[in-house]
Design a protein around this motif. Sequence first.
Motif, mmCIF file in Angstrom:
data_model
loop_
_atom_site.group_PDB
_atom_site.id
_atom_site.type_symbol
_atom_site.label_atom_id
_atom_site.label_comp_id
_atom_site.label_asym_id
_atom_site.label_seq_id
_atom_site.Cartn_x
_atom_site.Cartn_y
_atom_site.Cartn_z
ATOM 1 N N GLU A 268 49.963 3.368 -24.964
ATOM 2 C CA GLU A 268 50.980 4.337 -24.592
ATOM 3 C C GLU A 268 51.820 3.821 -23.417
ATOM 4 O O GLU A 268 51.359 3.035 -22.600
ATOM 5 N N SER A 269 53.090 4.296 -23.360
ATOM 6 C CA SER A 269 53.938 3.934 -22.233
ATOM 7 C C SER A 269 53.469 4.677 -20.990
ATOM 8 O O SER A 269 52.852 5.741 -21.080
ATOM 9 N N VAL B 34 48.189 8.075 -11.643
ATOM 10 C CA VAL B 34 49.211 9.036 -12.058
ATOM 11 C C VAL B 34 49.110 9.340 -13.551
ATOM 12 O O VAL B 34 49.294 10.481 -13.978
ATOM 13 N N ASN B 35 48.779 8.319 -14.335
ATOM 14 C CA ASN B 35 48.741 8.493 -15.787
ATOM 15 C C ASN B 35 47.383 8.914 -16.334
ATOM 16 O O ASN B 35 47.306 9.414 -17.457
ATOM 17 N N PRO C 34 34.471 -9.709 -13.741
ATOM 18 C CA PRO C 34 34.967 -9.776 -15.132
ATOM 19 C C PRO C 34 34.673 -8.497 -15.912
ATOM 20 O O PRO C 34 35.522 -8.025 -16.676
ATOM 21 N N GLU C 35 33.484 -7.937 -15.713
ATOM 22 C CA GLU C 35 33.144 -6.689 -16.398
ATOM 23 C C GLU C 35 34.007 -5.530 -15.899
ATOM 24 O O GLU C 35 34.438 -4.678 -16.682
ATOM 25 N N PHE C 36 34.253 -5.504 -14.596
ATOM 26 C CA PHE C 36 35.062 -4.455 -13.987
ATOM 27 C C PHE C 36 36.473 -4.448 -14.565
ATOM 28 O O PHE C 36 37.000 -3.407 -14.968
ATOM 29 N N PHE C 37 37.087 -5.623 -14.629
ATOM 30 C CA PHE C 37 38.455 -5.709 -15.128
ATOM 31 C C PHE C 37 38.527 -5.425 -16.632
ATOM 32 O O PHE C 37 39.489 -4.826 -17.112
ATOM 33 N N ALA C 38 37.519 -5.866 -17.386
ATOM 34 C CA ALA C 38 37.488 -5.573 -18.816
ATOM 35 C C ALA C 38 37.329 -4.078 -19.052
ATOM 36 O O ALA C 38 37.954 -3.505 -19.959
ATOM 37 N N ARG C 39 36.512 -3.438 -18.224
ATOM 38 C CA ARG C 39 36.311 -2.004 -18.369
ATOM 39 C C ARG C 39 37.577 -1.228 -18.010
ATOM 40 O O ARG C 39 37.846 -0.179 -18.580
ATOM 41 N N GLU C 40 38.350 -1.731 -17.040
ATOM 42 C CA GLU C 40 39.642 -1.113 -16.733
ATOM 43 C C GLU C 40 40.483 -0.974 -17.993
ATOM 44 O O GLU C 40 41.036 0.090 -18.276
ATOM 45 N N ARG C 41 40.599 -2.073 -18.743
ATOM 46 C CA ARG C 41 41.462 -2.067 -19.917
ATOM 47 C C ARG C 41 40.988 -1.079 -20.968
ATOM 48 O O ARG C 41 41.797 -0.379 -21.585
ATOM 49 N N TRP D 78 39.007 1.580 -20.393
ATOM 50 C CA TRP D 78 38.953 2.922 -19.812
ATOM 51 C C TRP D 78 40.333 3.578 -19.764
ATOM 52 O O TRP D 78 40.475 4.774 -19.954
ATOM 53 N N PHE D 79 41.356 2.758 -19.504
ATOM 54 C CA PHE D 79 42.711 3.290 -19.322
ATOM 55 C C PHE D 79 43.629 2.938 -20.494
ATOM 56 O O PHE D 79 44.794 2.599 -20.320
ATOM 57 N N ASP D 80 43.061 3.007 -21.701
ATOM 58 C CA ASP D 80 43.849 2.896 -22.943
ATOM 59 C C ASP D 80 44.643 1.594 -23.049
ATOM 60 O O ASP D 80 45.817 1.582 -23.442
ATOM 61 N N GLY D 81 43.980 0.500 -22.722
ATOM 62 C CA GLY D 81 44.610 -0.795 -22.894
ATOM 63 C C GLY D 81 45.371 -1.296 -21.679
ATOM 64 O O GLY D 81 45.834 -2.447 -21.665
ATOM 65 N N HIS D 82 45.515 -0.468 -20.666
ATOM 66 C CA HIS D 82 46.173 -0.884 -19.432
ATOM 67 C C HIS D 82 45.117 -1.257 -18.393
ATOM 68 O O HIS D 82 44.003 -0.734 -18.401
#
Length: 282
Positions: free
Chosen positions: A2-3, A151-152, A170-177, A179-183
């Motif tokens: 999503e945008s 915000v999103n 590495p796990e933290f950053f992968a989980r970010e993506r 968790w936050f719908d690909g962002h």
Amino acid sequence: MESLSFDLPGISPVGLDLIAMLNSPQTTVKQIAAQAKLDPVIFGNIIACANSPLFHEVNNTTDILTSLVRLGQREIKRIVYQVVLRSAFFHESTEINTILRRVWQQSLTANVFMQKFVSAVPEAYVLESQGHDHLECLGLIHNIGYVVLLVNHQERFLEFFTSSANLSLPEFFARERSWFDGHDHFSAGNEVLAAWNFPVSIREIVGQYARHSGDFHGTYPALHNLLRLSRHVIMMTDYNFHPRKPADFWLEGTEIPSAEVDYDQIISDVRETVRSIEGSFA
């Protein structure tokens, strides 16, 4: 994917317009002065800095044009970015605000370290004029993507950080993506800076600073390396926010300068400067 919305409530429209003006080579000092007058906090910080012992010897001034001429473009940028961006890292929720303040302190420390390092060891990284200009704000903005994610995805933001503290980087950053719908904060930071008309060359670093130097595609690989080096040094201080493992994460794939460096002295100077800057906001 999503945008994203880039309506960051903590940033004043006046400050955002001033950042855009500072990013335009056509902007005049008079235009900067007129815009700075519209925000009392920015105006006050410019006047206070111009009246500090570093920039004047005898006469104090409350004239914004005189102050801007004393300070010069790079110092003006430093003040504006610090004042405007710091306000973005604030939230009414105590728990979320605690997270954002830690992210801000890490960002501020990275910014100060990069400037101190280049000043102390100028031969370590050869930077062109625009590269030196980027030093005024790169550290401050490299984590701005977290504010965009908040915000999103406000309903998921706090849970992510409270449940991810024990992961490796590495796990933290992968989980970010995931968790936050690909962002993640890298892509979100790149996109909000594009919306704010920041140069492509600085967006490249913000969007790719997790990559090894060999995988970086951008205009200023030296700045990319310097930001990663700053993040490694910060892991050894109280200003670190992200997970600390693996301990050499930011050194992997980073070109380390061969020059002899007194890191202890630089870190000591960085701590003092960060305390001074934060104290000015108290």
